[in-house]
Design a protein around this motif. Structure first.
Motif, mmCIF file in Angstrom:
data_model
loop_
_atom_site.group_PDB
_atom_site.id
_atom_site.type_symbol
_atom_site.label_atom_id
_atom_site.label_comp_id
_atom_site.label_asym_id
_atom_site.label_seq_id
_atom_site.Cartn_x
_atom_site.Cartn_y
_atom_site.Cartn_z
ATOM 1 N N TYR A 187 18.351 -11.619 24.453
ATOM 2 C CA TYR A 187 17.371 -12.056 23.468
ATOM 3 C C TYR A 187 16.941 -10.913 22.557
ATOM 4 N N ARG A 188 16.897 -11.212 21.268
ATOM 5 C CA ARG A 188 16.329 -10.290 20.294
ATOM 6 C C ARG A 188 15.833 -11.099 19.108
ATOM 7 N N CYS A 189 14.646 -10.714 18.616
ATOM 8 C CA CYS A 189 13.993 -11.487 17.559
ATOM 9 C C CYS A 189 13.172 -10.514 16.711
ATOM 10 N N ALA A 190 13.838 -9.734 15.879
ATOM 11 C CA ALA A 190 13.180 -8.599 15.236
ATOM 12 C C ALA A 190 13.487 -8.503 13.753
ATOM 13 N N CYS A 191 12.545 -7.911 13.038
ATOM 14 C CA CYS A 191 12.739 -7.545 11.631
ATOM 15 C C CYS A 191 12.313 -6.097 11.454
ATOM 16 N N THR A 192 13.129 -5.340 10.745
ATOM 17 C CA THR A 192 12.767 -3.974 10.378
ATOM 18 C C THR A 192 12.925 -3.818 8.874
ATOM 19 N N LEU A 193 11.864 -3.377 8.223
ATOM 20 C CA LEU A 193 11.918 -3.076 6.804
ATOM 21 C C LEU A 193 11.920 -1.560 6.665
ATOM 22 N N TRP A 194 12.996 -1.027 6.089
ATOM 23 C CA TRP A 194 13.256 0.408 6.021
ATOM 24 C C TRP A 194 13.071 0.851 4.579
ATOM 25 N N GLY A 195 12.195 1.828 4.397
ATOM 26 C CA GLY A 195 11.895 2.289 3.057
ATOM 27 C C GLY A 195 12.257 3.737 2.816
ATOM 28 N N SER A 196 11.926 4.234 1.647
ATOM 29 C CA SER A 196 12.248 5.614 1.275
ATOM 30 C C SER A 196 11.453 6.631 2.076
ATOM 31 N N GLU A 197 10.337 6.203 2.677
ATOM 32 C CA GLU A 197 9.483 7.151 3.393
ATOM 33 C C GLU A 197 9.152 6.716 4.822
ATOM 34 N N ALA A 202 0.816 -1.221 0.000
ATOM 35 C CA ALA A 202 0.000 0.000 0.000
ATOM 36 C C ALA A 202 0.847 1.267 0.000
ATOM 37 N N GLY A 203 2.175 1.129 0.007
ATOM 38 C CA GLY A 203 3.051 2.296 -0.045
ATOM 39 C C GLY A 203 3.298 2.965 1.282
ATOM 40 N N ALA A 204 3.058 2.250 2.392
ATOM 41 C CA ALA A 204 3.159 2.869 3.717
ATOM 42 C C ALA A 204 4.563 3.358 4.036
ATOM 43 N N ILE A 205 5.607 2.720 3.480
ATOM 44 C CA ILE A 205 6.981 3.159 3.750
ATOM 45 C C ILE A 205 7.707 3.545 2.453
ATOM 46 N N GLY A 206 6.952 3.795 1.402
ATOM 47 C CA GLY A 206 7.575 4.128 0.125
ATOM 48 C C GLY A 206 8.220 2.892 -0.492
ATOM 49 N N GLU A 207 9.356 3.089 -1.132
ATOM 50 C CA GLU A 207 10.076 1.978 -1.746
ATOM 51 C C GLU A 207 10.979 1.304 -0.711
ATOM 52 N N PRO A 208 10.839 -0.012 -0.506
ATOM 53 C CA PRO A 208 11.728 -0.699 0.444
ATOM 54 C C PRO A 208 13.188 -0.565 0.017
ATOM 55 N N ARG A 209 14.056 -0.263 0.986
ATOM 56 C CA ARG A 209 15.479 -0.081 0.701
ATOM 57 C C ARG A 209 16.381 -1.050 1.470
ATOM 58 N N HIS A 210 15.957 -1.451 2.688
ATOM 59 C CA HIS A 210 16.864 -2.215 3.541
ATOM 60 C C HIS A 210 16.071 -3.064 4.527
ATOM 61 N N LEU A 211 16.583 -4.262 4.797
ATOM 62 C CA LEU A 211 16.019 -5.149 5.809
ATOM 63 C C LEU A 211 17.029 -5.353 6.927
ATOM 64 N N GLY A 212 16.598 -5.185 8.142
ATOM 65 C CA GLY A 212 17.385 -5.584 9.301
ATOM 66 C C GLY A 212 16.699 -6.771 9.952
#
Length: 328
Positions: free
Chosen positions: A236-246, A142-152
């Protein structure tokens, strides 16, 4: 095989099976849990009592049964190739605990055997079947973060008991095969099937010889990147972050959300921070149902095999980039 029920046996009594997948198999309406096998009669009987099925001594005896259509294999990673191959040779569909294999060569052999026999071979990455990841992809679409650029992607936890099999190299121990595979699978999920490894580090425990931590840099052909971190040497850490243009989207229990947990999705944009509490989901129940319905309905057998091959290639590429072995 009944038209509506898949008869399933379990090859091994691992703790992870008892905590997660065995309860899901026992509860799934489209599955009849027939039997569980162990090298120890006592252990098989204990598990069988808990889940209301038959106890069998010896894995080969279970595979010889003609009232079992499919098996779940939760053995240590180094034993998967042998017993998955034997299950396929016995005409059984297979749900293998992750990692299904320890090398690309094993993956090619097993996937080829499953295809030749017309059987389903699927790897037990249950997190893929949790609705929180569907929510992330819907927001991205739906374009909530613009174009995806990076995954952590990060999955790590404190040190294990000294006798844990994950410290045993002969059984396929190490953080890459235990925790790192989750982050690699997340990279395929969010960056696509052409994601490749461009650098990696593995840190060994000198006492055991297994890797206890690592990191990898991945990227797809379009230049979208991923930083993957894993280990069993930290908090403990168990996370995903999808970082986009916006903006960005973060899940804090990306791989291990228990059935009763309502995961929190964090959406960050310029001058806007939003936390969404998502519905609870039972990822193991969803995976078991998908496995059973795929067999019973004659669904996609090829896709899960391709996933296993691609995952094995990424694991081999991490090892090669870390200077451990050539990609095979």
């Amino acid at each position: 095989m009944s038209e509506h029920v898949l008869n399933v046996g379990v090859v091994g009594c691992a703790a992870i099976a008892r905590r997660t997948t065995l309860p899901a198999l026992a509860a799934e309406p489209s599955v009849r849990l027939v039997a569980v096998a162990s090298r120890s009669r006592e252990k098989a009987e204990d598990v069988a009592r808990t889940f209301g099925c038959e106890a069998i001594t010896g894995y080969a005896a279970l595979l010889a049964r003609d009232d079992i259509d499919a098996v779940y294999v939760p053995l240590p990673p180094a034993l998967h190739a042998e017993w998955v191959a034997r299950a396929l040779a016995a005409g059984k569909h297979v749900l293998s605990e992750k990692p299904c294999v320890t090398s690309r060569a094993e993956a090619a052999e097993l996937v080829g055997a499953a295809r030749d026999a017309g059987l389903l071979l699927m790897e037990n990455f249950a997190f893929l079947h949790h609705g929180q990841h569907d929510a992330v992809r819907a927001l991205v679409d739906a374009g909530a973060i613009g174009e995806p650029r990076h995954l952590g992607a990060e999955f790590a936890f404190p040190p294990l008991p000294d006798a844990d099999i994950r410290y045993d190299p002969a059984l396929g121990g190490g953080a890459l095969l235990d925790a790192g595979v989750y982050t690699l699978r997340a990279a395929s999920l969010y960056l696509g099937p052409e994601v490749a490894v461009h650098g990696a580090v593995l840190r060994d425990d000198p006492a055991t010889g297994v890797d206890v931590a690592g990191a990898a840099l991945v990227a797809d052909p379009a230049g979208r990147t991923g930083q993957l971190t894993f280990g069993f040497d930290r908090s403990y850490r168990c996370a995903c972050t999808l970082w986009g243009s916006e903006g960005s989207i973060t899940l804090d229990r990306a791989f291990t959300a228990p059935p009763g947990l309502r995961p929190v999705l964090r959406l960050v944009r310029q001058d806007h921070v939003e936390e969404r509490t998502l519905p609870a989901g039972h990822q193991f129940a969803s995976l078991v149902a998908r496995f059973a319905r795929t067999v019973l309905d004659g669904g996609d057998f090829k896709g899960p095999g391709e996933d296993i091959l691609r995952q094995a290639e990424l694991v081999g590429a991490v090892r090669a980039a870390a200077g451990r072995e050539a990609v095979c």
